[in-house]
Design an enzyme around this catalytic site. Structure first.
Site, PDB file in Angstrom:
ATOM      1  N   GLU A   1       0.781  -1.141   0.109  1.00  0.00           N
ATOM      2  CA  GLU A   1      -0.046   0.062   0.048  1.00  0.00           C
ATOM      3  C   GLU A   1       1.004   1.206   0.042  1.00  0.00           C
ATOM      4  O   GLU A   1       0.631   2.359  -0.647  1.00  0.00           O
ATOM      5  CB  GLU A   1      -0.980   0.056   1.340  1.00  0.00           C
ATOM      6  CG  GLU A   1      -1.790  -1.257   1.578  1.00  0.00           C
ATOM      7  CD  GLU A   1      -1.033  -2.104   2.482  1.00  0.00           C
ATOM      8  OE1 GLU A   1       0.146  -1.991   2.517  1.00  0.00           O
ATOM      9  OE2 GLU A   1      -1.668  -2.943   2.715  1.00  0.00           O
TER      10      GLU A   1
ATOM     11  N   ASP B   1      24.937  25.001 -24.882  1.00  0.00           N
ATOM     12  CA  ASP B   1      25.590  26.256 -25.156  1.00  0.00           C
ATOM     13  C   ASP B   1      26.914  26.701 -24.604  1.00  0.00           C
ATOM     14  O   ASP B   1      26.746  26.010 -23.531  1.00  0.00           O
ATOM     15  CB  ASP B   1      24.638  27.288 -25.545  1.00  0.00           C
ATOM     16  CG  ASP B   1      23.712  27.695 -24.521  1.00  0.00           C
ATOM     17  OD1 ASP B   1      22.499  28.206 -24.833  1.00  0.00           O
ATOM     18  OD2 ASP B   1      23.962  27.207 -23.248  1.00  0.00           O
TER      19      ASP B   1
ATOM     20  N   ASP C   1      18.400  29.714 -23.883  1.00  0.00           N
ATOM     21  CA  ASP C   1      17.642  30.929 -23.328  1.00  0.00           C
ATOM     22  C   ASP C   1      16.698  31.864 -24.010  1.00  0.00           C
ATOM     23  O   ASP C   1      16.066  32.530 -23.327  1.00  0.00           O
ATOM     24  CB  ASP C   1      19.029  31.652 -22.529  1.00  0.00           C
ATOM     25  CG  ASP C   1      20.104  31.757 -23.669  1.00  0.00           C
ATOM     26  OD1 ASP C   1      19.811  31.651 -24.785  1.00  0.00           O
ATOM     27  OD2 ASP C   1      21.200  32.123 -23.276  1.00  0.00           O
TER      28      ASP C   1
ATOM     29  N   GLU D   1       7.054 -13.588   6.050  1.00  0.00           N
ATOM     30  CA  GLU D   1       5.843 -13.492   6.642  1.00  0.00           C
ATOM     31  C   GLU D   1       4.863 -14.709   6.136  1.00  0.00           C
ATOM     32  O   GLU D   1       3.916 -15.155   6.688  1.00  0.00           O
ATOM     33  CB  GLU D   1       5.173 -12.230   6.218  1.00  0.00           C
ATOM     34  CG  GLU D   1       5.808 -11.199   6.972  1.00  0.00           C
ATOM     35  CD  GLU D   1       5.633  -9.661   6.383  1.00  0.00           C
ATOM     36  OE1 GLU D   1       5.655  -8.735   6.823  1.00  0.00           O
ATOM     37  OE2 GLU D   1       4.903  -9.534   5.231  1.00  0.00           O
TER      38      GLU D   1
END
Ligand code: ATP
Length: 944
Positions: free
Chosen positions: A299, A341, A662, A731
């Protein structure tokens, strides 16, 4: 004029139709003048009209976002599980499951909230500015402080921040696509308009908020701000655009779904097996199955990924790179080519003129920086000398100029520059030669300008000396790239005389240019033209075009300036090369200059690099360009629009491309690139808008840092996934043993214990891995493929078959050992009472202690864990402290014993637990060492 505007004009004390007014009328109507508002008046209007901001459309209310974390499928399953607990008369279990659900929901919400906060904070780092005239002075202020009546100055690339009526214009063209959808820039001029059949956007004497200046310059008076602007009225539409999910977030969503489906299937199998094999009753089996599902469903995955990305963005911001979309973080990690550049990005943009070349002789210039300290010395002589020829050149250089030099002040102890550093260097040069540009400008006032543009590579200004008439004595000064200017020259100045230009002089000028360029200097040519009656220029100033004005020029000389590389760039370049990232320089500057700088900073290593200039590039086929791009190459003298071509071809070769820019013309390439990078200091608003990332310091090294962070975020996400997934094995194994032994082995890990790992002890260490520092050597591997899945075979193997299995085995040994230590290890094992409770506690604790080892092991993929230092990630240490505290509470807080089936452990058992992390690390180090040596053998094999 519509209602809305009348209201706004009313607010400023006039309701005349603004488009019909003369310039003087506009000033009067809006209560201002060409000197702008006084600060007092600004404050008054600010109180009256409010800030110039668009009301943020409210997102979902917090409560809805909070509830969403409790109503998704998994949460609903958990609510249902709790109900079953109550029905089956196990209210503690029911409450516990609900509690788990609440903790889980809160946790996810908290992560989302933090991620959102982090990205919202970034928005504030990106303010827009406007240039205004207030109290007769030009100022740069945050756009949100604009008020009606303010005078704004516009130039190419500016984003217009409010609705305004023009009072001055010079070839002004505005891109109104945000407002009208029409992408072709429209012409704007200050003239009055009397027509009634036009829509607001068609008023050519008005400019509107949210649109951009595509070319030219202008000055306008604001009449509407904030929500009263045309853009404000449609802002609701644009703001409601959804925040797009990044590919990684999408993949996470998919993985969560797949794993959830798997978990539910496993749950069902366990349910059936529990009823059929172990004969457990239905309610208990259901809760059993629920436990398995909860244990397996990841989850927390999506919120943790989002948070990891957001924290990556935050770290990047600290290192000079502002990211505009979360997904850019991922793309950065895959970058294979950076097209950059030169001026300002690789170099310092600190220009100092070092040489001057004139037809008669060359000069050297002493002194560095922007202080006018130094002199101009003729070659072969020792003393400063400025003759009339040189004075003409210096005058041209000083007048064809928009920069300003700022003396040392509180903010900076040195001379600084407002405007273009190239031009500032020319001002300094003029002053070193005893020419004062300001004085020259008052003698020959500037009446018109054709601004610099990167495609033309030059600019010109027109000056009308006092007493001169427009078509007699007016002077044009041109400066720009040597080739571009020399091509337009018909004569040159030598010893005060204008001589006809010939090939010999062009050649020697270009040879001088090449000599300077070889040294990495940037060279500009300066020329002039005297307009005479025969010049045949149109009488209207606004009809001037570059073709008409910039011709029949007289060449004055060349000026060469040094712009040293940024000191940190060479190291960044090495880092890129190690990281398998190519760097391609694409510059407007001259080929030899570009090549020299590229060599100096290590972008180019061999002597055989190819220099492709703009004209060649234009003629190249896609195939030719592909071939060129596979070797060392520098692009020079290219126009910004040509970057797009290079980016497209690189992409078609399978590259992930970052490109810098730019200007206005850079924006197509910025948009097309996988990562568009705009310059924060020198970039235009248009470029910033088109970009995915903005460099606050304009520095190439910041791009490389951002790539490193991008890689780190991805790596971290992988690591915490390995960490989260691996605990599923220890588990699940206990249940399998229980089921298949048909109860001879009682359940070694109860459902509540499973939940306490997944939603308790695992949480903080997982977050810690998600926010880990960059791994050493992360920039020593080639970029990952953008198509490679996050969860590949090796990640899954490591999670499930390695760490998972180790933990499962250790857990089970712990369980058995406890019976053994207490002399009760014989089948069937006792499944109730104190010893059983101690045994399950031991399994739980053994798994938690294994996870402590694993969290350190996960921090490196190949190198030894100690390589990263064991204590430099504070959150991991906190996580471990939290884990051990939670475990202790479960053991020593009696009210929890029943519910969690826990009991206190003895000292000798704690001693055993303490060894576990080291065992895990030892096993993992052995694996990593084997893997490293196998790699080395393979690498040697490849070399042989
Ligand atoms: P880069 O693309 O790497 O930033 P750049 O600044 O040299 O490099 P442009 O700004 O496109 O690229 O400039 C191209 C050329 O135009 C320069 O090499 C220079 O010769 C000339 N130039 C640059 N600035 C000016 C200016 N302000 N006025 C006149 N000419 C200029």
């Amino acid at each position: 004029m519509g209602m809305q505007n009348d209201t706004q004009l009313n607010a400023t004390g006039n309701n005349k139709q603004l488009q019909r007014l003369s310039v003087a009328g506009v000033y009067e109507a809006l209560g201002t003048s060409d000197q702008g508002l006084s600060l007092e008046e600004v404050q008054k209007r600010l109180n009256e009209h409010g800030k110039n901001i668009l009301r943020e459309e409210k997102g979902q209310p917090l409560i809805v976002k909070l509830l969403a974390n409790f109503t998704h499928l998994m949460a609903i399953l958990l609510w249902a599980g709790g109900v079953v607990g109550f029905i089956a008369k196990m209210p503690e279990l029911g409450i516990a499951i609900w509690l788990v659900n609440v903790i889980n929901g809160l946790f996810s919400f908290f992560q989302e909230f933090r991620a959102e906060k982090a990205t919202a904070a970034l928005k504030q780092l990106l303010p827009t500015y406007a240039r205004v005239v207030r109290d007769g002075e030009e100022k740069r202020i945050p756009a949100e402080d604009l008020v009606p009546g303010d005078i704004i100055l516009l130039c190419e690339g500016d984003r217009i921040s409010a609705d305004a009526r023009l009072v001055q214009d010079s070839d002004l063209r505005v891109d109104q696509s945000t407002l009208t959808g029409e992408s072709h820039p429209v012409h704007k001029a200050r003239n009055e308009i009397y027509r009634d059949d036009l829509t607001r956007a068609e008023f050519s004497n008005m400019v509107f908020a949210g649109t951009n200046v595509a070319a030219g310059t202008g000055m306008a008076v604001i009449y509407a701000t904030g929500m009263n602007t045309e853009f404000g009225k449609i802002a609701g539409l644009t703001q409601s655009l959804k925040n797009e999910e990044s590919p990684l977030q999408k993949e996470m969503r998919r993985i969560t779904k797949v794993v959830s489906a798997m978990a539910v299937s496993i749950g069902i199998v366990f349910f059936i097996a529990a009823v059929a094999l172990a004969g457990t009753d239905l309610a208990e089996s259901f809760i059993f199955a629920m436990g398995m599902i909860v244990a397996f469903v990841p989850e927390g995955l999506l919120p943790t990924v989002t948070l990891s990305l957001a924290m990556g963005v935050q770290r990047m911001a600290k290192r000079g790179a502002l990211i505009k979309r979360l997904s850019a973080v991922e793309t950065l990690g895959c970058t294979t080519v950076i097209c950059t550049d030169k001026t300002g990005t690789l170099t310092q943009n600190q220009m100092t003129v070092s040489d001057v070349w004139m037809p008669r002789r060359g000069y050297q210039v002493t002194g560095t920086g922007y202080a006018a300290e130094g002199s101009i010395v003729a070659e072969g002589s020792k003393d400063a000398s400025v003759d009339a020829d040189l004075a003409s050149l210096l005058t041209g250089a000083g007048l064809c100029n928009n920069a300003r030099l700022i003396p040392p002040n509180g903010e900076s102890p040195r001379w600084t520059v407002l405007g273009d550093p190239t031009e500032a260097a020319l001002l300094v040069l003029a002053q070193k030669g005893g020419i004062d540009p300001a004085e020259q400008a008052s003698l020959a006032p500037h009446i018109r300008e054709l601004p610099f543009d990167s495609s033309r590579k030059r600019m010109c200004t027109i000056h009308q000396p006092q007493g001169a008439s427009f078509d007699n004595g007016t002077i044009v000064y041109v400066k720009g790239a040597p080739k571009e200017v020399l091509d337009l020259c018909a004569s040159y100045v030598k010893d005060g005389k204008e001589l006809e230009m010939d090939e010999a002089l062009r050649d020697s000028a270009m040879r001088a240019n090449d000599r300077y360029a070889h040294k990495g200097l940037r060279v500009l040519a300066v020329a002039r033209r005297r307009l005479t009656k025969g010049s045949a220029l149109p009488s209207s100033l606004s009809a001037y075009t570059a073709e008409l004005v910039e011709k029949e020029l007289t060449f004055l000389g060349l000026v060469a300036m040094a712009d040293p590389p940024r000191p940190e760039v060479a190291e960044a370049v090495v880092k890129c090369h190690h990281a398998g990232i190519r760097i391609i320089m694409i510059t407007g500057d001259y080929g030899l200059t570009a090549l020299s700088i590229a060599h100096r900073i290590g972008i180019i290593k061999t002597d055989g690099a190819r220099v492709i200039n703009g004209v060649e590039l234009e003629k190249m086929s896609e195939q030719e360009l592909k071939e060129a791009l596979s070797g060392e190459v520098v692009f020079a003298r290219v126009a910004p629009e040509q970057k797009l071509q290079v980016v497209s071809v690189l992409q078609s070769m399978g590259h992930v491309v970052a490109v810098t820019g730019d200007g206005v013309n850079d924006s197509p390439a910025l948009k097309k690139a996988d990562i568009g990078v705009a310059m924060g200091m020198t970039g235009t608003d248009v470029a910033k808008e088109a970009a995915d990332m903005i460099l606050t310091d304009d520095n190439f090294a910041s791009i490389v840092n951002a790539v490193e962070e991008g890689r780190t975020v991805y790596n971290n996400i992988r690591k915490f996934i390995v960490y989260i997934f691996n605990s599923n094995v220890p588990e699940a194994l206990p249940f399998i043993l229980y089921l298949f032994s048909r109860g001879a082995i009682p359940l070694p890990l109860t459902i509540m214990q499973v939940l306490s790992i997944d939603l308790g002890t695992d949480m903080v260490p997982a977050i810690a891995l998600g926010a880990d520092l960059p791994e050493k050597g992360i920039m020593d591997n080639p970029p990952r493929s953008q198509k490679a899945p996050l969860l590949n075979g090796s990640v899954m193997k490591r999670a499930f078959l390695w760490y998972g299995l180790i933990e499962a085995v250790i857990g089970m040994i712990g369980f058995a050992l406890l019976y053994h230590l207490h002399g009760q290890f014989h089948l069937p094992l006792q499944g109730t009472g104190e010893i059983y409770r101690m045994a399950t506690t031991m399994t739980l604790a053994a798994i938690v202690f294994s996870q402590i080892g694993v969290v350190f092991a996960c921090r490196t993929t190949r190198l030894p864990a100690v390589h990263r230092g064991m204590f430099n990630n504070k959150i991991i240490l906190v996580g471990i402290a939290v884990e051990i505290s939670l475990l202790s509470i479960l053991m020593y807080f009696p009210p929890l014993h029943e519910l969690f089936n826990t009991a206190p452990l003895e000292l000798r058992e704690w001693a055993i637990l303490a060894v576990i992390p080291f065992v895990v690390l030892l096993l993992d180090e052995t694996r990593k060492a084997l893997q490293r040596s196998r790699r080395n053998i393979r690498a040697c094999g490849e070399k042989l």
